[in-house]
Design an enzyme around this catalytic site. Structure first.
Site, short mmCIF file in Angstrom:
data_model
loop_
_atom_site.label_atom_id
_atom_site.label_comp_id
_atom_site.label_asym_id
_atom_site.label_seq_id
_atom_site.Cartn_x
_atom_site.Cartn_y
_atom_site.Cartn_z
N ASP A 1 -10.56 -5.36 -11.91
CA ASP A 1 -9.93 -5.85 -10.84
C ASP A 1 -10.91 -6.31 -9.91
OD1 ASP A 1 -8.12 -6.38 -8.91
OD2 ASP A 1 -8.43 -4.48 -7.63
N SER B 1 2.42 -13.28 -18.91
CA SER B 1 2.23 -13.65 -17.10
C SER B 1 3.43 -14.10 -16.59
CB SER B 1 1.35 -14.58 -17.06
OG SER B 1 0.81 -14.55 -15.77
N CYS C 1 10.50 -14.56 -19.38
CA CYS C 1 11.11 -14.45 -18.15
C CYS C 1 12.28 -15.45 -18.07
CB CYS C 1 10.11 -15.17 -17.22
SG CYS C 1 8.84 -13.90 -16.49
N CYS D 1 15.20 -16.55 -15.34
CA CYS D 1 15.33 -15.78 -14.20
C CYS D 1 14.23 -15.92 -13.12
CB CYS D 1 14.76 -14.24 -14.90
SG CYS D 1 14.84 -12.90 -13.47
N CYS E 1 12.55 -7.10 -10.82
CA CYS E 1 12.50 -7.64 -12.15
C CYS E 1 13.33 -6.92 -12.99
CB CYS E 1 11.12 -7.30 -12.28
SG CYS E 1 10.79 -8.25 -14.39
N LYS F 1 -8.19 0.89 9.56
CA LYS F 1 -7.68 -0.12 10.57
C LYS F 1 -6.24 -0.54 10.01
CE LYS F 1 -9.12 -3.97 13.68
NZ LYS F 1 -10.20 -4.83 13.91
#
Length: 379
Positions: free
Chosen positions: A134, A152, A188, A191, A247, A298
């Site tokens: 990440d 993706s 996908c 959609c 999804c 915060k």
């Protein structure tokens, strides 16, 4: 060394140590991703949390000496919570997104990658690696997509056939020349549910996200939240799962393979009012192991105030008044003023008038004045 046999041994070992999916790809430049990142930069769609140098994000040879391939891993995380506490009037709760449940995923994935490194080094002592999760230079999704972990999706998540998009990603650049796996075809289709349902229109089109409008990003900012987004936050205090929960590929996907990913319901759905006055020590003790704590208390407190306003929670007015009068941080005071204006009532109105006389910060004064007008029905 038989590289093909080693690949099979790595795949077998990955299953033993609890890696749910593994894929291999080349260390070639991610050309298509480079074009997309340049376009994102031009449009001002980046979050600002990314590696600034686009070349480093797409060219493994700039961050690793003579790379030959990349190993991508994925771990499935839970999408449902057992014994989920329900908030109610007088006892409202916020929600951390699923990717922040349990122990910080960076810690979990780094440990898995370290185990993989040690396993490979036993077989090939001259092997070299650079592992990342990440926060590294490479785009995790681009690596995972090319390594066949998943495709993706239009929601900008990697979607796997086995686990949907509820997966954490990590990768390892190496000097070993593994045979690459086949990338997965996009599934996908036509959609557009994630695009249609995005609360702020952050999903501009399939696969293109304006991070500056994405609630997941906005919940992590530290300044005043722009007014247009405050009403969109709901009770989210960290992250957003809307484009995942809608999804169809995630329907029925809920995996509890890793004990350390299991949420503590009282932390994943915490009471909102106590968050307003939580000390730094309490915050660290309670939430420190969660990835959602990385920006400190915060943003969480600011979002908790906004969530209480969302519920128009009258019982929180005394605490909001205390925050308005005593908190040293202008963003928190100003957001409390806004919340009091939204909740309304005589106590809120009197506190705002009183605060208006002694407040010196111009941003907070602006929030107080707008809140006063709201309590008088002028806006």
């Amino acid at each position: 060394m038989n590289i093909s046999q080693l690949k099979q041994e790595i795949i077998s070992y990955s299953k033993v140590i609890g890696i749910d999916k593994i894929g291999f790809t080349t260390a070639d430049t991610f050309t298509e991703m480079k074009n997309r990142l340049i376009r994102q930069q031009e449009l001002g769609y980046q979050s600002g949390f990314e590696e600034k140098d686009i070349e480093k994000r797409v060219n493994p040879s700039l961050i690793f000496d003579q790379p030959k391939s990349i190993i991508a891993i994925a771990l499935a995380y839970p999408s449902k919570m057992s014994e989920s506490p329900q908030g109610k009037k007088g006892d409202r709760r916020g929600i951390f997104c699923r990717a922040s449940w349990g122990v910080d995923y960076h810690t979990i994935l780094r440990e898995k990658l370290k185990q993989l490194e040690e396993f490979i080094l036993e077989k090939v002592p001259e092997a070299r690696f650079k592992s990342m999760v990440d926060t590294g230079e490479l785009v995790d999704r681009a690596v995972a997509q090319r390594a066949g972990i998943g495709w993706s999706g239009k929601n900008c998540s990697i979607i796997t056939p086995e686990f949907g998009s509820y997966v954490y990603l990590g990768e390892m650049i190496t000097n070993l020349p593994f045979e690459p796996d086949e990338p997965m075809e996009d599934q996908c289709g036509s959609c557009n549910k994630c695009i249609d349902v995005c609360p702020t229109g952050a999903l501009v089109q399939g696969g293109q996200l304006n991070a500056q409008r994405c609630i997941a990003f906005l919940t992590q900012t530290k300044g005043f939240l722009e007014e247009e987004f405050r009403d969109k936050l709901g009770n989210r205090i960290y992250g957003c799962d809307t484009c995942q929960t809608i999804c169809p590929k995630n329907k029925g996907m809920d995996f509890h393979f890793h004990e350390e990913m299991e949420p503590d319901p009282e932390l994943a759905k915490p009471r909102l009012t106590p968050l307003l006055t939580i000390s730094n020590r309490e915050f660290k003790d309670n939430f420190g192991e969660m990835s959602g704590s990385w920006r400190g208390k915060k943003p969480i407190q600011r979002n908790a105030i906004i969530a209480l306003a969302h519920f128009k929670e009258q019982s929180s007015v005394p605490e909001l008044i205390q925050v308005l009068n005593e908190d040293p941080r202008p963003v928190i005071r100003g957001t409390a003023a806004w919340a009091l204006g939204k909740i309304g009532g005589e106590d809120a109105s009197m506190a705002l008038e009183h605060s208006n006389e002694k407040e010196t910060d111009p941003d907070v004064l602006n929030e107080i004045e707008k809140a006063i007008r709201k309590t008088k029905g002028e806006v």
